[in-house]
Motif scaffolding. Sequence first.
Motif: not given
Length: 364
Positions: A131-153
């Motif tokens: 869970x912690x690694x997954x949250x960190x990965x999503x934060x990295x994507x958000x930092x790079x400007x990649x929207x995580x909403x489609x990924x979560x869907x």
Amino acid sequence: MNRALTLDDSVLAGIALAAGLLAAFLSRGLLRWLAKHAKRTKWGGDDVLVDALRTVVPWAAIAAGAAAAAAVLPLTRAVQRTANQSLTVLLIFVVTLSAARVVAELVRSVTHSRSGVAGSATIFVNITRILVLAIGFLVVLQTLGISIAPLLTALGVGGLAVALALQDTLANLFAGIHILASKTVQPGDYIKLSSGEEGYVEDINWRQTTVRALSNNLIVIPNGQLAKANMTNFMRPEQQLTILVQVGVAYDSDLEHVEKVTTDVVAEVMTEISGAVPDHEPAVRFHTFGDSRIGFTVILGVGEFSDQYRIKHEFIKRLHKRYRAEGIRIPAPARTVTLQQGAVASIPHQRTGDGLTADPALGG
């Protein structure tokens, strides 16, 4: 910036980078000193926290120095933005790994230090780390400007398909979590299932529970099957338990004397045999007028389940020897056979003080 690089810019950038390296070196030395003091405390959580900070703080200092150096250099806006993003991603990566390690070790420390939580933390530690690694990965994507909403869907739809394909695996996973969270079974417990499997629980992982039988063989039970089975846990709510031994004496025995002799043997076994409960109060309970004997139950106290075999063994040997010395008879079941009109018939018997006789009602 569009201006050319000057000597002052290089000097300031070097100073900023050197300051970051110096701060990393000093912070690492300070945290090493804190780690020595943390080892002297009883709580293991501070050791985990200091160990994680020894990784995060020096890298944060280096990243801060590099960011300050990049800020004073005449870089273009795009290069400056790329440098800042790279340093931010590096810092998030280090923080995520350290946080995953810290949280996992804290979960392991809590589960091992509290008797109410299962000793096996395999499931909880692995799930927490993921869970912690997954949250960190999503934060990295958000930092790079990649929207995580489609990924979560997409993950939601894909997760549903995976869940349907891995029903048994997920059932075992959640059954294992339920078993540990409900505290019904813990490693070290002796359990017996309604299907016949029994032994000491060795480990409960994400898929299965491993049980070691008294024969030293390992029994692997899927968590889903364990959660649905009727089970007896011989270690809950406490490890000590009582066992029942059935005994019978002849009808001509003095029951007061029998009770006293049996109680003496129980007290002797409880104090001299390893695994018995010394403060167990001897208990003898007469309950049956049998065909050839008066039956009664002897209640023994044992420290844990596997001790009962040794204690029964010693108790029966000593009780038999003591009965022979006291003249107390343990009659064997008997049957009188008589011939009637050339056929062999088996008829009930009556035991008297002189021996066995046939039932008078049958003309024996």
